[in-house]
Design a protein around this motif. Structure first.
Motif, PDB file in Angstrom:
ATOM      1  N   LYS A  92      27.831  34.014  45.873  1.00 36.81           N
ATOM      2  CA  LYS A  92      27.739  34.407  44.783  1.00 36.81           C
ATOM      3  C   LYS A  92      27.106  34.152  43.483  1.00 36.81           C
ATOM      4  O   LYS A  92      26.239  34.504  42.630  1.00 36.81           O
ATOM      5  N   GLU A 242       4.330  35.875  53.889  1.00 32.25           N
ATOM      6  CA  GLU A 242       3.450  36.760  52.765  1.00 32.25           C
ATOM      7  C   GLU A 242       4.483  37.988  51.303  1.00 32.25           C
ATOM      8  O   GLU A 242       3.608  37.867  50.598  1.00 32.25           O
ATOM      9  N   ASN A 243       5.278  37.542  51.661  1.00 33.97           N
ATOM     10  CA  ASN A 243       6.067  38.611  51.310  1.00 33.97           C
ATOM     11  C   ASN A 243       7.603  38.128  51.241  1.00 33.97           C
ATOM     12  O   ASN A 243       8.400  39.028  51.824  1.00 33.97           O
ATOM     13  N   PRO A 244       8.297  37.027  50.423  1.00 35.06           N
ATOM     14  CA  PRO A 244       9.058  37.149  50.212  1.00 35.06           C
ATOM     15  C   PRO A 244      10.579  37.972  50.446  1.00 35.06           C
ATOM     16  O   PRO A 244      11.501  37.552  50.639  1.00 35.06           O
ATOM     17  N   ALA A 245      10.435  39.151  49.775  1.00 41.31           N
ATOM     18  CA  ALA A 245      11.280  40.171  50.347  1.00 41.31           C
ATOM     19  C   ALA A 245      11.870  40.475  51.089  1.00 41.31           C
ATOM     20  O   ALA A 245      12.415  41.356  51.019  1.00 41.31           O
ATOM     21  N   ASN A 248      15.358  39.816  53.067  1.00 38.46           N
ATOM     22  CA  ASN A 248      16.893  40.733  53.179  1.00 38.46           C
ATOM     23  C   ASN A 248      17.333  40.893  54.322  1.00 38.46           C
ATOM     24  O   ASN A 248      18.131  41.512  54.788  1.00 38.46           O
ATOM     25  N   LEU A 249      16.667  42.165  54.767  1.00 39.30           N
ATOM     26  CA  LEU A 249      16.098  43.430  55.606  1.00 39.30           C
ATOM     27  C   LEU A 249      15.937  42.125  57.183  1.00 39.30           C
ATOM     28  O   LEU A 249      17.077  42.923  58.161  1.00 39.30           O
ATOM     29  N   GLU A 252      19.557  40.852  58.385  1.00 40.78           N
ATOM     30  CA  GLU A 252      20.349  41.871  58.222  1.00 40.78           C
ATOM     31  C   GLU A 252      20.204  42.310  59.923  1.00 40.78           C
ATOM     32  O   GLU A 252      20.737  42.904  60.529  1.00 40.78           O
ATOM     33  N   ASN A 312      19.491  50.271  58.822  1.00 37.30           N
ATOM     34  CA  ASN A 312      19.952  49.640  59.685  1.00 37.30           C
ATOM     35  C   ASN A 312      21.817  49.150  59.780  1.00 37.30           C
ATOM     36  O   ASN A 312      22.107  48.070  59.334  1.00 37.30           O
ATOM     37  N   HIS A 328      29.638  37.347  52.315  1.00 41.91           N
ATOM     38  CA  HIS A 328      28.655  36.960  50.522  1.00 41.91           C
ATOM     39  C   HIS A 328      27.836  35.319  51.824  1.00 41.91           C
ATOM     40  O   HIS A 328      26.910  35.356  51.730  1.00 41.91           O
ATOM     41  N   ARG A 331      25.563  36.001  54.806  1.00 40.90           N
ATOM     42  CA  ARG A 331      24.184  36.227  54.296  1.00 40.90           C
ATOM     43  C   ARG A 331      23.618  35.253  53.514  1.00 40.90           C
ATOM     44  O   ARG A 331      22.507  35.022  53.198  1.00 40.90           O
ATOM     45  N   ARG A 335      19.904  34.219  54.320  1.00 42.49           N
ATOM     46  CA  ARG A 335      18.729  34.253  53.553  1.00 42.49           C
ATOM     47  C   ARG A 335      18.236  32.530  53.266  1.00 42.49           C
ATOM     48  O   ARG A 335      17.011  32.976  53.316  1.00 42.49           O
TER      49      ARG A 335
ATOM     50  N   GLU B  16       3.060  41.568  46.056  1.00 45.12           N
ATOM     51  CA  GLU B  16       3.561  40.980  47.129  1.00 45.12           C
ATOM     52  C   GLU B  16       4.185  40.348  47.127  1.00 45.12           C
ATOM     53  O   GLU B  16       5.682  40.415  48.186  1.00 45.12           O
ATOM     54  N   SER B  17       4.571  39.160  46.312  1.00 41.80           N
ATOM     55  CA  SER B  17       5.693  38.322  46.214  1.00 41.80           C
ATOM     56  C   SER B  17       6.902  38.786  46.102  1.00 41.80           C
ATOM     57  O   SER B  17       8.365  38.701  46.227  1.00 41.80           O
ATOM     58  N   GLY B  18       6.784  40.305  45.839  1.00 46.65           N
ATOM     59  CA  GLY B  18       8.194  41.117  45.809  1.00 46.65           C
ATOM     60  C   GLY B  18       8.740  41.003  44.288  1.00 46.65           C
ATOM     61  O   GLY B  18       9.785  41.757  44.066  1.00 46.65           O
ATOM     62  N   GLY B  73      21.463  44.470  51.410  1.00 47.33           N
ATOM     63  CA  GLY B  73      19.725  43.965  51.135  1.00 47.33           C
ATOM     64  C   GLY B  73      19.265  45.358  51.164  1.00 47.33           C
ATOM     65  O   GLY B  73      17.729  45.580  51.454  1.00 47.33           O
ATOM     66  N   ALA B  75      20.128  47.668  53.552  1.00 46.60           N
ATOM     67  CA  ALA B  75      20.053  48.221  55.192  1.00 46.60           C
ATOM     68  C   ALA B  75      20.618  49.779  55.061  1.00 46.60           C
ATOM     69  O   ALA B  75      20.328  49.977  56.183  1.00 46.60           O
TER      70      ALA B  75
END
Lengths: 381, 137
Positions: A92, A242-245, A248-249, A252, A312, A328, A331, A335, B16-18, B73, B75
């Motif tokens: 972390k 398109e969206n690196p956010a 995380n999901l 998982e 999830n 940790h 992940r 990631r 969109e990039s978060g 994250g 979930a």
């Protein structure tokens, strides 16, 4: 290419348990998520105070030491766990995370330059080995030896356990750290106190044993299965890009579906009724994480990869007091891997595979790859 | 492309990039609404976050709120984002969903007003929300 079959699907639909045979012992495997979580929280009925017998099959032929803190119960479990927790929280820290990302970039760049690589031997094993040096805060040079230990320290493909060799190596590391103490895992354990006394060598070896064995095949298999997934589904890499956010999901979901560890054991100190099956005193039960992660009562279309699955509530890292210390670390690595693949790779071609299949009398389950020859194509900027 | 279109494309790409809309880059954001959320940590420290937007666990993790780890994250598998909702906010925040209830039921610090912030989306209606960070399990 494998699909995502669930060997416990039929049994779980009929009954909360499936009785398997391991080490000549009938073991009820608890299959449904809520039941698995309930059992994992009940350390009185389902104890971990069982050296060498918590993993199923047992590891009595491949190691000599009790694993800490895995094979002890609350309340001392918390004291044992606290001693090593600072190391397992290191991923972390931004500087440690940066090292992990640097390692992934370096391995991926090599893969992109090569014609093809075996993603097991040339990518996932060095990834796990070098990343572990960052966790334990030891020299990267140590990983050169660890790489040679293969996918699984205890049961690699050549049929010979490296367990005794690893125990000897760890003892040498503790002795060397005693001579020249530093900020590393081995020095910390040499100096750590438990209930007002220093740890014994047996305890220190028990910590080191799980640090090396516990997070090895699990990380290696998860990484290669993620690579194989993106090879089969290049559109998923676009979707992440398109969206690196979304990383995380997505991670998982990979943990849920690709969990390499089928199950783990607990011991019943007294005769216990487990969903209609009578376990004798000192007999074992299995907490079947891999089945619980496919429970259709909880997970919609459980055999499908849904990268935006939420909620999830998987148990890929266990549940309760013994939840995975290395979560940790796992992940951070997965990631980082997904991020790097999405940033650097346009396409992955699988050229050759040898699946690693867990074969037990009552089920077979694909857990990863022994060989995954792949060709990575660079993303044009 | 005209200048205004360029501006909107850039803003959309940013969102969109978060990076979200917490920094006022969203042109569609209502100018007068700046949802604020306050976390009270176990040590009693008050952490006020202006322009909170999106999933609350992400808001808390980004602001490094002590006691909100959000390990999974968002979930709903780890319950490291557990909070208590004050009585006066319960109606507006709403009850835990079934999966969340199940996860919380195994948490030894679970109370009737427990929620997991990974299951709460910040809205204008929640402007001014105060949450007490629950003890670690």
């Amino acid at each position: 290419m494998s699909d995502y079959n669930d060997p416990f699907q039929e049994a779980r639909g009929k009954c909360p348990i499936h009785v398997g045979t391991f080490d000549g012992e009938k073991v009820p495997m608890i299959l449904r998520l809520k039941d698995v979580r309930t059992a994992a929280k009940d350390s009185t009925t389902f104890s971990s105070d069982a050296p060498l017998r918590v993993p199923i099959p047992s590891e009595k032929d491949v190691r000599t030491v009790r694993q800490y803190p895995l094979e002890v119960d609350p309340p001392v479990h918390a004291e044992y766990r606290k001693i090593v927790e600072p190391f397992f929280l290191r991923p972390k820290q931004p500087d440690v995370l940066a090292k992990i990302h640097g390692l992934i970039d370096s391995l991926l760049n090599k893969a992109l330059e090569a014609g093809s690589i075996d993603a097991v031997k040339d990518f996932a094993i060095p990834l796990q080995s070098y990343a572990l040096t960052y966790l334990l805060n030891v020299s990267e040079k140590e990983a050169e030896l660890w790489v040679s230990w293969g996918i699984h320290v205890f049961k690699d493909g050549d049929g010979k356990s490296k367990g005794p060799f690893m125990e000897k190596y760890c003892q040498q590391m503790f002795e060397a750290a005693a001579e020249n103490p530093g900020d590393d895992f081995f020095s910390a354990l040499n100096q750590a106190e438990f209930q007002g006394r220093l740890l014994t060598m047996e305890e220190k070896l028990g910590y080191a044993n799980i640090a090396f064995a516990g997070g090895r095949d699990t990380i290696i298999h998860t990484a290669t299965r993620i690579i194989a997934y993106f090879a089969e589904h290049p559109e998923a890499l676009d979707w992440i890009r398109e969206n690196p956010a979304r990383i995380n999901l997505a991670s998982e979901e990979f943990f849920r579906l690709f969990i390499p560890l089928t199950h783990i054991g607990r011991v019943c100190p007294v005769k216990t009724d487990v969903h209609g099956f009578e376990v004798q005193a000192e007999g074992r039960v299995s907490l079947c994480w891999s089945s619980a992660n496919r429970d259709p009562e909880v997970f919609d279309e459980p055999n499908e990869v849904k990268l935006d699955r939420k909620p999830n509530p998987h148990v890929a890292f266990g549940f309760g007091a013994h939840n995975c210390l290395g979560a940790h670390h796992a992940r951070a690595i997965m990631r980082g891997l997904i991020k790097a693949l999405s940033e650097k790779v346009s396409d992955i071609e699988v050229l050759e595979t040898t699946e690693l299949v867990e074969r037990e009398p009552d089920y077979t389950r694909m857990v990863g790859y022994e060989l995954l020859r792949t060709k990575f194509t660079k993303l044009s900027s | 492309m005209c200048a205004i279109e360029c501006y909107f494309s850039a803003a959309e790409a940013w969102n969109e990039s978060g990076h979200g809309t917490r920094f006022g880059h969203n042109p569609n954001e209502k100018p007068n609404v700046m949802p604020k959320v306050t976390f009270i940590t176990q040590e009693g420290k008050s952490v006020e976050i202006e322009n909170a937007d999106g999933c609350l666990v992400e808001v808390a993790v980004e602001e490094e709120v002590e006691g909100i780890a959000g390990d999974c994250g968002g979930a709903c598998s780890c319950s490291t984002c557990h909070v208590y909702v004050p009585k006066e906010w319960m109606d507006r925040v709403g009850p835990a969903n079934e999966t969340e209830k199940d996860t919380l039921s195994f948490n030894s610090h679970c109370q009737p007003n427990s929620r997991l912030t990974c299951q709460i989306e910040m809205t204008d209606e929640l402007d001014g929300l105060v949450l007490q960070v629950a003890p670690n399990d």
